[in-house]
Design a protein around this motif. Structure first.
Motif, PDB file in Angstrom:
ATOM      1  N   HIS A   1      19.306  -9.145   2.642  1.00 33.92           N
ATOM      2  CA  HIS A   1      18.524  -8.721   1.475  1.00 33.92           C
ATOM      3  C   HIS A   1      17.160  -9.411   1.455  1.00 33.92           C
ATOM      4  O   HIS A   1      16.116  -8.763   1.235  1.00 33.92           O
ATOM      5  N   THR A   2      17.158 -10.706   1.723  1.00 31.72           N
ATOM      6  CA  THR A   2      15.907 -11.461   1.702  1.00 31.72           C
ATOM      7  C   THR A   2      14.969 -11.013   2.821  1.00 31.72           C
ATOM      8  O   THR A   2      13.778 -10.779   2.597  1.00 31.72           O
ATOM      9  N   GLN A   3      15.518 -10.894   4.037  1.00 31.02           N
ATOM     10  CA  GLN A   3      14.688 -10.544   5.190  1.00 31.02           C
ATOM     11  C   GLN A   3      14.151  -9.122   5.118  1.00 31.02           C
ATOM     12  O   GLN A   3      12.971  -8.888   5.413  1.00 31.02           O
ATOM     13  N   VAL A   4      15.028  -8.182   4.771  1.00 30.31           N
ATOM     14  CA  VAL A   4      14.664  -6.777   4.921  1.00 30.31           C
ATOM     15  C   VAL A   4      14.234  -6.145   3.590  1.00 30.31           C
ATOM     16  O   VAL A   4      13.150  -5.567   3.497  1.00 30.31           O
ATOM     17  N   VAL A   5      15.090  -6.242   2.564  1.00 33.81           N
ATOM     18  CA  VAL A   5      14.748  -5.613   1.287  1.00 33.81           C
ATOM     19  C   VAL A   5      13.474  -6.232   0.713  1.00 33.81           C
ATOM     20  O   VAL A   5      12.512  -5.534   0.376  1.00 33.81           O
ATOM     21  N   GLU A   6      13.478  -7.577   0.615  1.00 28.43           N
ATOM     22  CA  GLU A   6      12.320  -8.255   0.029  1.00 28.43           C
ATOM     23  C   GLU A   6      11.211  -8.482   1.045  1.00 28.43           C
ATOM     24  O   GLU A   6      10.039  -8.220   0.776  1.00 28.43           O
ATOM     25  N   GLY A   7      11.572  -8.971   2.238  1.00 33.39           N
ATOM     26  CA  GLY A   7      10.584  -9.392   3.214  1.00 33.39           C
ATOM     27  C   GLY A   7       9.881  -8.256   3.934  1.00 33.39           C
ATOM     28  O   GLY A   7       8.815  -8.465   4.513  1.00 33.39           O
ATOM     29  N   VAL A   8      10.463  -7.067   3.913  1.00 31.76           N
ATOM     30  CA  VAL A   8       9.812  -5.914   4.538  1.00 31.76           C
ATOM     31  C   VAL A   8       9.361  -4.913   3.477  1.00 31.76           C
ATOM     32  O   VAL A   8       8.166  -4.668   3.297  1.00 31.76           O
ATOM     33  N   PHE A   9      10.312  -4.360   2.738  1.00 31.47           N
ATOM     34  CA  PHE A   9       9.973  -3.239   1.856  1.00 31.47           C
ATOM     35  C   PHE A   9       9.281  -3.665   0.572  1.00 31.47           C
ATOM     36  O   PHE A   9       8.291  -3.032   0.165  1.00 31.47           O
ATOM     37  N   HIS A  10       9.748  -4.723  -0.077  1.00 24.46           N
ATOM     38  CA  HIS A  10       9.032  -5.185  -1.266  1.00 24.46           C
ATOM     39  C   HIS A  10       7.621  -5.635  -0.894  1.00 24.46           C
ATOM     40  O   HIS A  10       6.673  -5.412  -1.649  1.00 24.46           O
ATOM     41  N   TRP A  11       7.492  -6.245   0.269  1.00 24.10           N
ATOM     42  CA  TRP A  11       6.174  -6.696   0.757  1.00 24.10           C
ATOM     43  C   TRP A  11       5.203  -5.533   0.835  1.00 24.10           C
ATOM     44  O   TRP A  11       4.016  -5.684   0.559  1.00 24.10           O
ATOM     45  N   CYS A  12       5.726  -4.370   1.213  1.00 21.99           N
ATOM     46  CA  CYS A  12       4.879  -3.171   1.369  1.00 21.99           C
ATOM     47  C   CYS A  12       4.780  -2.363   0.077  1.00 21.99           C
ATOM     48  O   CYS A  12       4.221  -1.265   0.081  1.00 21.99           O
ATOM     49  N   GLY A  13       5.339  -2.891  -1.015  1.00 18.81           N
ATOM     50  CA  GLY A  13       5.222  -2.245  -2.314  1.00 18.81           C
ATOM     51  C   GLY A  13       6.357  -1.326  -2.681  1.00 18.81           C
ATOM     52  O   GLY A  13       6.317  -0.676  -3.729  1.00 18.81           O
ATOM     53  N   LEU A  14       7.396  -1.251  -1.835  1.00 13.41           N
ATOM     54  CA  LEU A  14       8.523  -0.346  -2.087  1.00 13.41           C
ATOM     55  C   LEU A  14       9.626  -1.100  -2.818  1.00 13.41           C
ATOM     56  O   LEU A  14      10.519  -1.696  -2.206  1.00 13.41           O
ATOM     57  N   LYS A  15       9.548  -1.062  -4.134  1.00 14.15           N
ATOM     58  CA  LYS A  15      10.479  -1.852  -4.956  1.00 14.15           C
ATOM     59  C   LYS A  15      11.817  -1.160  -5.187  1.00 14.15           C
ATOM     60  O   LYS A  15      12.816  -1.800  -5.508  1.00 14.15           O
TER      61      LYS A  15
ATOM     62  N   ASN B   1       0.796  -1.227   0.000  1.00 16.87           N
ATOM     63  CA  ASN B   1       0.000   0.000   0.000  1.00 16.87           C
ATOM     64  C   ASN B   1       0.826   1.273   0.000  1.00 16.87           C
ATOM     65  O   ASN B   1       0.284   2.345  -0.238  1.00 16.87           O
ATOM     66  N   LEU B   2       2.107   1.176   0.335  1.00 19.64           N
ATOM     67  CA  LEU B   2       2.882   2.393   0.522  1.00 19.64           C
ATOM     68  C   LEU B   2       3.178   3.084  -0.806  1.00 19.64           C
ATOM     69  O   LEU B   2       3.404   2.424  -1.831  1.00 19.64           O
ATOM     70  N   ARG B   3       3.188   4.398  -0.760  1.00 21.95           N
ATOM     71  CA  ARG B   3       3.495   5.211  -1.936  1.00 21.95           C
ATOM     72  C   ARG B   3       4.928   4.925  -2.379  1.00 21.95           C
ATOM     73  O   ARG B   3       5.840   4.803  -1.567  1.00 21.95           O
ATOM     74  N   GLN B   4       5.112   4.809  -3.686  1.00 23.40           N
ATOM     75  CA  GLN B   4       6.431   4.462  -4.222  1.00 23.40           C
ATOM     76  C   GLN B   4       7.433   5.592  -3.979  1.00 23.40           C
ATOM     77  O   GLN B   4       7.328   6.659  -4.592  1.00 23.40           O
ATOM     78  N   VAL B   5       8.366   5.353  -3.076  1.00 25.04           N
ATOM     79  CA  VAL B   5       9.464   6.294  -2.831  1.00 25.04           C
ATOM     80  C   VAL B   5      10.746   5.482  -2.727  1.00 25.04           C
ATOM     81  O   VAL B   5      10.709   4.296  -2.396  1.00 25.04           O
ATOM     82  N   PRO B   6      11.892   6.083  -3.019  1.00 23.64           N
ATOM     83  CA  PRO B   6      13.144   5.342  -2.854  1.00 23.64           C
ATOM     84  C   PRO B   6      13.451   5.082  -1.388  1.00 23.64           C
ATOM     85  O   PRO B   6      13.186   5.929  -0.531  1.00 23.64           O
ATOM     86  N   VAL B   7      13.990   3.913  -1.125  1.00 25.41           N
ATOM     87  CA  VAL B   7      14.389   3.520   0.226  1.00 25.41           C
ATOM     88  C   VAL B   7      15.872   3.157   0.185  1.00 25.41           C
ATOM     89  O   VAL B   7      16.309   2.384  -0.668  1.00 25.41           O
ATOM     90  N   ARG B   8      16.638   3.743   1.098  1.00 26.59           N
ATOM     91  CA  ARG B   8      18.059   3.415   1.233  1.00 26.59           C
ATOM     92  C   ARG B   8      18.298   2.812   2.593  1.00 26.59           C
ATOM     93  O   ARG B   8      17.933   3.400   3.613  1.00 26.59           O
ATOM     94  N   LEU B   9      18.886   1.634   2.624  1.00 25.17           N
ATOM     95  CA  LEU B   9      19.271   0.956   3.852  1.00 25.17           C
ATOM     96  C   LEU B   9      20.786   1.033   3.973  1.00 25.17           C
ATOM     97  O   LEU B   9      21.504   0.497   3.119  1.00 25.17           O
TER      98      LEU B   9
END
Length: 199
Positions: free
Chosen positions: A156-170, A127-135
């Motif tokens: 990468h799997t836990q956080v990039v994919e499992g948190v942010f991609h899950w919320c729509g932040l690609k 649901n989140l609006r598409q914005v860049p995310v930097r970890l």
């Protein structure tokens, strides 16, 4: 394309208990760079603000889809995210992942029906609006050791994919500053310069 043209507001979230730590130094450097580009920057220092990472009964009610008011601290963090055109998280690597404080932020703030939703056929939609995310992570180990044991991929799997991609932040990028405990001032400056050059 410069940050000035695409990012009006940035949120930087830190999760380190020591005010003069490398994490805070990197966060300050990133904030300074963004401000120089004309970006408004808000810094959420989770330790200084005493954010509670523990899921409460109210949090679990929200998770299970039961109606009710969000806790005030969760609502404040969600409003910060909603204002931001860029999200930056700066943290040390603890046990090959994010610190418990930041994990608790993910657990409590990225709520059902706000950060993501379940469709009638059981699919997850961000649901989140598409914005860049930097970890931006600091790690004591070297890249060879991380890669040998699969730790870089695990983060990468836990956080990039499992948190942010899950919320729509690609548009989420992970940068790890390896061997950071022994880094020289020159290495820190080079890492920061490389980070900001890609923002």
């Amino acid at each position: 394309m410069s940050v000035k043209n695409v990012v009006d507001n940035a949120l930087i979230v830190t999760a380190h208990p020591v005010a003069n730590s490398l994490s805070h130094s990197l966060a300050a450097g990133i904030a300074g760079y963004l401000r120089d580009q004309g970006t408004q920057v808000e810094v959420a220092d989770l330790h200084a603000e005493a954010f509670s990472p523990a899921m409460s009964q109210t949090d679990l009610e929200v998770y299970h889809g039961n109606a009710g008011a969000l806790p005030a601290d969760v609502l404040r963090e969600q409003q910060r995210v909603e204002r931001a055109d860029m999200l930056v998280f700066v943290f040390p690597v603890y046990w090959w992942s994010v610190p418990g404080l930041l994990k608790g932020w993910f657990d409590r703030v990225l709520t059902l029906d706000w950060a993501y939703k379940m469709t009638e056929d059981g699919r997850v939609v961000g649901n989140l609006r598409q914005v860049p995310v930097r970890l931006i992570a600091t790690a004591a180990g070297d890249p060879e050791g991380f890669d040998k044991h699969g730790y870089t991929q695990a983060i990468h799997t836990q956080v990039v994919e499992g948190v942010f991609h899950w919320c729509g932040l690609k548009d989420t990028k992970l940068d790890i500053f390896y061997q950071s405990d022994a880094a020289t001032a020159e290495q820190i400056d080079a890492f920061l310069k490389n980070l900001t050059s890609t923002m």
